[in-house]
Design a protein around this motif. Structure first.
Motif, short mmCIF file in Angstrom:
data_model
loop_
_atom_site.label_atom_id
_atom_site.label_comp_id
_atom_site.label_asym_id
_atom_site.label_seq_id
_atom_site.Cartn_x
_atom_site.Cartn_y
_atom_site.Cartn_z
N MET A 245 0.84 -1.17 0.00
CA MET A 245 0.00 0.00 0.00
C MET A 245 0.89 1.24 0.00
SD MET A 245 -3.01 0.96 2.63
CE MET A 245 -2.89 2.57 3.32
N GLY A 246 0.50 2.22 -0.75
CA GLY A 246 1.25 3.47 -0.80
C GLY A 246 0.39 4.65 -0.42
N THR A 247 1.03 5.71 -0.05
CA THR A 247 0.34 6.95 0.31
C THR A 247 1.11 8.10 -0.30
OG1 THR A 247 -0.34 5.99 2.42
CG2 THR A 247 -0.53 8.36 2.21
N ALA A 248 0.38 9.01 -0.92
CA ALA A 248 0.98 10.22 -1.48
C ALA A 248 0.16 11.41 -0.99
CB ALA A 248 0.99 10.17 -3.00
N TYR A 249 0.82 12.53 -0.85
CA TYR A 249 0.17 13.74 -0.34
C TYR A 249 0.42 14.91 -1.28
CZ TYR A 249 0.32 11.15 4.05
OH TYR A 249 0.19 10.19 5.02
N LYS A 250 -0.55 15.76 -1.43
CA LYS A 250 -0.36 17.07 -2.06
C LYS A 250 -0.31 18.04 -0.88
CE LYS A 250 -2.05 18.05 -5.99
NZ LYS A 250 -0.85 18.20 -6.79
N ILE A 251 0.83 18.71 -0.72
CA ILE A 251 1.09 19.54 0.45
C ILE A 251 1.29 20.99 0.03
CG2 ILE A 251 2.72 19.95 2.35
CD1 ILE A 251 3.40 16.95 2.20
N ARG A 252 0.76 21.92 0.82
CA ARG A 252 1.04 23.34 0.64
C ARG A 252 1.80 23.80 1.88
NH1 ARG A 252 -0.34 27.01 -2.82
NH2 ARG A 252 -2.13 25.85 -3.58
N CYS A 253 3.04 24.21 1.68
CA CYS A 253 3.90 24.64 2.78
C CYS A 253 3.31 25.89 3.45
CB CYS A 253 5.30 24.95 2.24
SG CYS A 253 6.43 25.58 3.49
N LYS A 254 3.18 25.83 4.77
CA LYS A 254 2.62 26.98 5.48
C LYS A 254 3.64 28.10 5.64
CE LYS A 254 3.47 25.90 10.31
NZ LYS A 254 2.84 25.68 11.60
N HIS A 255 4.91 27.81 5.37
CA HIS A 255 5.95 28.82 5.51
C HIS A 255 6.05 29.71 4.28
CE1 HIS A 255 7.21 25.42 8.16
NE2 HIS A 255 7.18 26.42 9.03
N CYS A 256 6.06 29.08 3.08
CA CYS A 256 6.27 29.86 1.85
C CYS A 256 5.12 29.75 0.86
CB CYS A 256 7.58 29.44 1.17
SG CYS A 256 7.54 27.78 0.45
#
Length: 70
Positions: free
Chosen positions: A1-12
């Motif tokens: 099983m795999g997991t991928a994320y779409k992330i938006r950095c809260k810093h930049c």
């Protein structure tokens, strides 16, 4: 099983995808397993290089989309 994320950095504000590469016979360290994210393995923003996962709560605040597959 795999997991991928779409992330938006809260810093930049940079948006990027994060996932684990297959271990090819060696079990990879778990970075994201459903509700739990490993905080010992550092995940860094590719734009500003700041740490994304110092805690489970901070990581969850930055996730926009989660993909899971078998």
């Amino acid at each position: 099983m795999g997991t991928a994320y779409k992330i938006r950095c809260k810093h930049c504000g940079a948006q990027f995808d994060h996932y684990m590469q297959p271990g090819y016979g060696i079990l990879p360290m778990c970075v994201g397993c459903g509700e739990y994210v490993e905080t010992q393995t550092v995940i860094r923003c590719p734009a500003c290089r700041r740490r994304i996962n110092p805690s489970q709560e901070e990581f969850n605040e930055q996730i926009e989309v989660t993909y899971q597959w078998d």
